[in-house]
Design a protein around this motif. Structure first.
Motif, short mmCIF file in Angstrom:
data_model
loop_
_atom_site.label_atom_id
_atom_site.label_comp_id
_atom_site.label_asym_id
_atom_site.label_seq_id
_atom_site.Cartn_x
_atom_site.Cartn_y
_atom_site.Cartn_z
N GLN A 43 0.85 -1.18 0.00
CA GLN A 43 0.00 0.00 0.00
C GLN A 43 0.89 1.23 0.00
N ASP A 44 0.66 2.11 -0.98
CA ASP A 44 1.39 3.36 -1.06
C ASP A 44 0.34 4.46 -1.16
N GLY A 45 -0.07 4.97 0.00
CA GLY A 45 -1.17 5.94 0.02
C GLY A 45 -2.45 5.28 -0.45
N LYS A 46 -3.01 5.77 -1.58
CA LYS A 46 -4.25 5.21 -2.12
C LYS A 46 -3.99 4.13 -3.17
N LYS A 47 -2.71 3.88 -3.49
CA LYS A 47 -2.37 2.86 -4.49
C LYS A 47 -2.07 1.53 -3.82
N PHE A 48 -2.63 0.48 -4.39
CA PHE A 48 -2.45 -0.86 -3.85
C PHE A 48 -1.95 -1.81 -4.94
N THR A 49 -1.06 -2.72 -4.56
CA THR A 49 -0.69 -3.85 -5.40
C THR A 49 -0.91 -5.08 -4.54
N ILE A 50 -1.76 -5.99 -5.02
CA ILE A 50 -2.04 -7.22 -4.28
C ILE A 50 -1.64 -8.40 -5.16
N THR A 51 -0.74 -9.23 -4.64
CA THR A 51 -0.26 -10.41 -5.36
C THR A 51 -0.62 -11.64 -4.51
N VAL A 52 -1.40 -12.55 -5.09
CA VAL A 52 -1.78 -13.78 -4.39
C VAL A 52 -1.14 -14.95 -5.12
N THR A 53 -0.30 -15.70 -4.39
CA THR A 53 0.38 -16.85 -4.96
C THR A 53 -0.19 -18.11 -4.33
N THR A 54 -0.75 -18.98 -5.18
CA THR A 54 -1.31 -20.26 -4.73
C THR A 54 -0.66 -21.34 -5.58
N THR A 64 -6.09 1.96 -7.53
CA THR A 64 -6.05 3.16 -6.72
C THR A 64 -7.45 3.36 -6.15
N ILE A 65 -7.53 3.58 -4.84
CA ILE A 65 -8.82 3.76 -4.17
C ILE A 65 -9.64 4.84 -4.88
N GLY A 66 -10.90 4.50 -5.19
CA GLY A 66 -11.82 5.46 -5.78
C GLY A 66 -11.70 5.64 -7.29
N VAL A 83 -12.49 0.21 -6.41
CA VAL A 83 -12.33 -0.24 -5.02
C VAL A 83 -12.41 1.00 -4.13
N ASN A 84 -13.23 0.92 -3.10
CA ASN A 84 -13.38 2.02 -2.15
C ASN A 84 -12.87 1.59 -0.79
#
Length: 127
Positions: A43-54, A64-66, A83-84
């Motif tokens: 999370q960098d302020g309102k910016k998100f990077t989500i990595t899911v490894t299965t 980015t939020i909003g 995404v809010n």
């Protein structure tokens, strides 16, 4: 509160029926149901990077939020979504008739997806 960190899946409820409802092939469902996944969130302020490894599968989304972003769903389909953030610990989005809520409480992330009367819940702990 920052979401940044690595989280290991601790438990999940209704995985198989939810994945069937999303249209995943039975072979993928059976292979994925017992694999422990690791989620990494930056999370960098309102910016998100989500990595899911299965296992060998990696699902990565950036948003980015909003703001409208392209999101890849669990079935591999890509779609536009906004995404809010609610409070400082809940991420909420609705996409293709499915509501997704990700809530951070201390070192625990609870991700709940609801589609119709079917709810899929994953609980992950910070590692």
């Amino acid at each position: 509160m920052s979401f940044t960190g690595k989280y290991e899946l601790q438990s999940q409820e209704n995985f198989e029926p939810f994945m069937r409802a999303l249209g995943l092939p039975e072979e993928k469902i059976q292979k994925g149901k017992d694999l422990k996944s690791i989620s990494e969130i930056v999370q960098d302020g309102k910016k998100f990077t989500i990595t899911v490894t299965t296992g060998s599968e990696v699902l990565k989304n950036q948003f980015t939020i909003g703001e409208e972003s392209e999101i890849q769903l669990l079935n591999g389909e890509k779609t536009k979504a906004v995404v809010n953030m609610e409070g400082n610990n809940r991420l909420i989005t609705e996409v293709k008739g499915m509501k997704s809520v990700t809530e951070l409480n201390g070192d625990i992330i609870t991700h709940t997806m609801t589609m119709g009367n079917l709810t899929f819940k994953r609980v992950s702990k910070r590692i």
